[in-house]
Scaffold this motif. Structure first.
Motif, short mmCIF file in Angstrom:
data_model
loop_
_atom_site.label_atom_id
_atom_site.label_comp_id
_atom_site.label_asym_id
_atom_site.label_seq_id
_atom_site.Cartn_x
_atom_site.Cartn_y
_atom_site.Cartn_z
N VAL A 37 -82.73 105.06 17.60
CA VAL A 37 -82.38 104.12 16.24
C VAL A 37 -82.85 102.86 16.75
O VAL A 37 -83.52 102.20 16.00
CB VAL A 37 -80.93 104.38 16.17
N LEU A 38 -82.36 102.24 17.97
CA LEU A 38 -82.74 100.94 18.25
C LEU A 38 -84.26 100.69 18.31
O LEU A 38 -84.86 99.74 17.64
CB LEU A 38 -81.98 100.38 19.57
N VAL A 39 -84.94 101.67 18.85
CA VAL A 39 -86.26 101.68 18.99
C VAL A 39 -87.05 101.65 17.62
O VAL A 39 -87.89 100.61 17.31
CB VAL A 39 -86.84 102.61 20.02
N PRO A 92 -78.55 111.28 10.45
CA PRO A 92 -77.92 110.35 10.96
C PRO A 92 -78.79 109.44 11.54
O PRO A 92 -78.56 107.92 11.34
CB PRO A 92 -77.07 110.81 12.25
N ILE A 93 -79.96 109.59 12.00
CA ILE A 93 -80.93 108.85 12.81
C ILE A 93 -81.29 107.85 11.29
O ILE A 93 -81.42 106.43 11.55
CB ILE A 93 -82.17 109.43 13.28
N ILE A 94 -81.71 108.28 10.34
CA ILE A 94 -82.26 107.52 9.20
C ILE A 94 -81.03 106.61 8.80
O ILE A 94 -81.33 105.39 8.41
CB ILE A 94 -82.70 108.55 8.19
N ALA A 95 -79.92 107.02 8.47
CA ALA A 95 -78.80 106.19 8.23
C ALA A 95 -78.60 104.98 9.12
O ALA A 95 -78.16 104.07 8.77
CB ALA A 95 -77.49 107.25 7.98
N LEU A 96 -78.36 105.35 10.57
CA LEU A 96 -78.56 104.28 11.42
C LEU A 96 -79.48 103.19 11.40
O LEU A 96 -79.03 102.04 11.97
CB LEU A 96 -78.07 105.04 13.01
N VAL A 97 -80.73 103.80 11.20
CA VAL A 97 -81.99 102.72 11.45
C VAL A 97 -81.80 101.83 9.97
O VAL A 97 -81.88 100.79 10.19
CB VAL A 97 -83.27 103.54 11.19
N ILE A 98 -81.20 102.30 8.81
CA ILE A 98 -80.99 101.61 7.87
C ILE A 98 -79.75 100.50 7.99
O ILE A 98 -80.10 99.45 7.67
CB ILE A 98 -80.52 102.39 6.31
N LEU A 99 -78.83 100.79 8.85
CA LEU A 99 -77.74 99.92 9.14
C LEU A 99 -78.32 98.88 10.32
O LEU A 99 -77.74 97.89 10.37
CB LEU A 99 -76.61 100.84 9.77
N PRO A 103 -79.27 93.06 10.99
CA PRO A 103 -79.32 92.30 12.04
C PRO A 103 -80.45 92.11 12.91
O PRO A 103 -80.68 90.80 13.46
CB PRO A 103 -78.13 93.06 12.98
N LEU A 104 -81.17 92.95 13.02
CA LEU A 104 -82.57 92.65 13.79
C LEU A 104 -83.41 91.86 12.95
O LEU A 104 -84.20 91.06 13.60
CB LEU A 104 -83.13 94.12 14.13
N LEU A 105 -83.50 92.10 11.58
CA LEU A 105 -84.39 91.28 10.95
C LEU A 105 -83.83 89.76 10.79
O LEU A 105 -84.53 88.70 11.05
CB LEU A 105 -84.46 91.65 9.60
N ALA A 106 -82.49 89.63 10.45
CA ALA A 106 -82.06 88.07 10.68
C ALA A 106 -82.10 87.68 11.81
O ALA A 106 -82.56 86.26 12.15
CB ALA A 106 -80.54 88.53 10.36
N SER A 152 -76.18 92.44 18.48
CA SER A 152 -75.35 92.96 17.33
C SER A 152 -75.75 94.22 16.61
O SER A 152 -74.79 95.06 16.36
CB SER A 152 -75.59 91.96 16.06
N ALA A 153 -76.91 94.49 16.61
CA ALA A 153 -77.54 95.87 15.84
C ALA A 153 -77.06 96.95 16.88
O ALA A 153 -76.64 98.06 16.38
CB ALA A 153 -78.91 95.86 16.00
N THR A 154 -77.10 96.80 18.11
CA THR A 154 -76.89 97.96 19.18
C THR A 154 -75.31 98.21 19.09
O THR A 154 -74.98 99.34 19.11
CB THR A 154 -77.15 97.33 20.70
N LEU A 155 -74.64 97.19 18.85
CA LEU A 155 -73.13 97.56 18.91
C LEU A 155 -72.58 98.23 17.54
O LEU A 155 -71.92 98.95 17.64
CB LEU A 155 -72.37 96.15 19.02
#
Length: 247
Positions: A37-39, A92-99, A103-106, A152-155
């Motif tokens: 998801v993080l990648v 779940p992967i799509i939902a977690l990518v949206i989540l 924080p990554l963008l910010a 932040s995104a990873t946590l």
């Protein structure tokens, strides 16, 4: 307190460390989901954030989109995609990518925006190309903030990836859902403790990385500033104190 000790005992039980559905297997699944998801989210959010931070354009739409994505309930999004895509890891992967995108963008555009404009103007003045400014000036100086966004995104992914077990037999969240179904509360608590430990370990690693990515020149300047500060406050300038009555 007894329930907490029961959860610890469940984690330490050797029977839970071998065979199908063991703690190592679920832990590996949880870490794999988090990394995937993080990648994916980084490939989407970091380049967009870098462009926004470098050019200064599109910041307001990015903030609005990030805020909107943050407001989405993850469980609701997961359920929606689960109904659409069926059982498996896709939902779940799509939902977690949206989540993970906000924080990554910010972190990306904040990191690039944090670089002093005078430094960038000086880089342009010596003839550096825009790609060189991004790669050799803005990225190294803004990297600590960018890594902070990744941290932040990873946590958030680690904590929310427990919901992957809602529509797929994957991750540490499986212990929580199985314990809920069978009313095995030590198993539920043990799974929760494992998620917390994983989050703390990953957070500690990112804290070290965030320190290491600070450029050596910045660290040296900070050290000089700290050393140059007076250890005691200066004496107040004024009239001397004279004991007794002054005639």
């Amino acid at each position: 307190m007894n329930l907490f000790l029961d959860g610890i005992a469940w984690i330490l039980d050797p029977a839970n460390w071998s065979g199908p559905g063991s703690i190592p297997q679920r832990l590996w699944e949880h870490v794999s989901i988090t990394a995937l998801v993080l990648v994916i989210a980084s490939a989407i959010a970091l380049p967009v954030g870098a462009v926004i931070g470098h050019t200064g354009r599109g910041r307001e739409p990015a903030v609005r989109v990030s805020g909107g994505l943050r407001a989405l309930p993850t469980l609701g999004v997961l359920t929606l995609f689960g109904i659409w895509l069926g059982i498996g890891l896709a939902a779940p992967i799509i939902a977690l990518v949206i989540l993970a995108i906000p924080p990554l963008l910010a972190g990306a555009y904040a990191g690039f925006e944090s670089v002093d404009r005078r430094t960038i103007d000086a880089a342009r003045a010596v003839g550096m190309l825009e790609s060189q400014i991004v790669g050799k000036v803005e990225l190294p100086l803004g990297m600590p903030i960018v890594v902070g966004g990744i941290r932040s995104a990873t946590l958030q992914i680690i904590a929310t990836a427990t919901l992957a077990a809602y529509v797929a037999n994957e991750g540490l969240g499986r212990f929580i859902f199985e314990g809920l179904k069978t009313r095995d509360f030590p198993q539920m608590l043990g799974g929760s403790i494992l998620v917390i430990i994983l989050a703390l370990v990953i957070d500690g690693l990112f804290a070290v990385i965030q320190r290491l990515v600070v450029p050596a020149g910045v660290r040296a300047s900070r050290t000089r500033e700290l050393r140059s500060r007076p250890t005691r406050s200066r004496a107040v300038v004024g009239q001397p104190i004279i004991e007794g009555n002054q005639k």
